[in-house]
Design an enzyme around this catalytic site. Structure first.
Site: not given
Lengths: 185, 185
Positions: B137, B139
């Site tokens: 999450e 990224e």
């Protein structure tokens, strides 16, 4: 795809004798919030100093964070308001006692993009003349002159494992092969 | 010449969400006192993932400390108690969606010996199969597959200027020339 992370606010959250840590709140590409923490660094230089008889100047230095010595190319931090080439000349003289008549710019690399804004500028220095070194107080290091072919072997067998030096030697090898043009200064 | 700096005492002087700073008092080789400040890092891996048709996996990622994107080889931090090879397989899969049948150990390098204890372990991964990536999450990154000869040119013209990637590509080029033996895992 726009990958930009936008700064919303920021502050210095730690300032030690050497290390300064910045923490910013940012908006990720999808707009969601996140924090980014990183070291503020003044930048540095590294010098590939090659003698007329094909030897490279190396230093052996104790690096406290890893509790061991490393073989490295000469390098150092840029002082406030100092031009990077001036830093390169100063550090080469201070740490090794050598001066160089010819200077070339090889390029820049970023050693630690995940958590530091440090940039390292790489210089090739030739037509060397030896003199007295002028180490800073509390600075201890050995200077070695090693045939370049041997240095290149050292980049592959673990004897040179400092990333800063490996990058410089990657470029020096390419310059030797005529694959990297560098700017005379 | 004994260059060893002896630790006298130490403490963690900053602990953020990601960055931890250690400050130790030390005795220099001549016995004089000094301070050493450095980042404690869990270590990392980087992966040279080479497809059967001679293309290398690269990522384009925004790196906030430098406020720009970089072309990089896949890499990531080692989780607590995780073996480095497991990190390499996990990061390659999460970030690119690729798995590799063959893994080789290329060596390790230290990206920031002046102020961080980080070590990066380098792996060569071949016999790739593509799948779904599983980004963390928050990224965001693009995956590229680039012919290896073009990647090597990129290490010389400034398009790849992340030191971690430059070191890995220095070793991959030597492996291709038969100058670097690497260990099959």
């Amino acid at each position: 795809m726009d990958l930009t992370e936008k700064k919303l606010a920021g502050e210095q959250v730690f300032s030690g004798g050497f290390i300064k840590v910045q923490r910013d709140s940012v908006a990720l590409p999808d707009g969601s919030p996140a924090w980014r923490e990183y070291i503020r660094h003044p930048g540095a230089v590294a010098v590939l100093a090659l003698s007329d008889d094909g030897k490279l100047l190396l230093e052996r230095q104790f690096r406290y964070p890893l509790a061991r010595t490393f073989l490295e190319i000469p390098a150092g931090k840029i002082d406030p308001q100092e031009a990077p080439l001036a830093t390169a000349k100063r550090e080469l003289l201070e740490e090794t006692g050598y001066r160089a008549a010819n200077w070339f710019y090889l390029g820049k690399a970023y050693p630690c993009i995940g958590y530091s804004d440090e940039v390292i500028h790489y210089y090739l220095a030739t037509a060397l003349t030896a003199g007295e070194r002028q180490l800073d107080e509390g600075e201890f290091l050995e200077v070695l002159t090693v045939p370049l072919a041997e240095v290149m072997t050292m980049t592959l067998d673990g004897r040179i494992c400092d990333s800063k030096s490996l990058v410089g030697l990657h470029w020096l090898a390419a310059w030797q092969r005529g694959e990297l043009r560098c700017e005379a200064l």
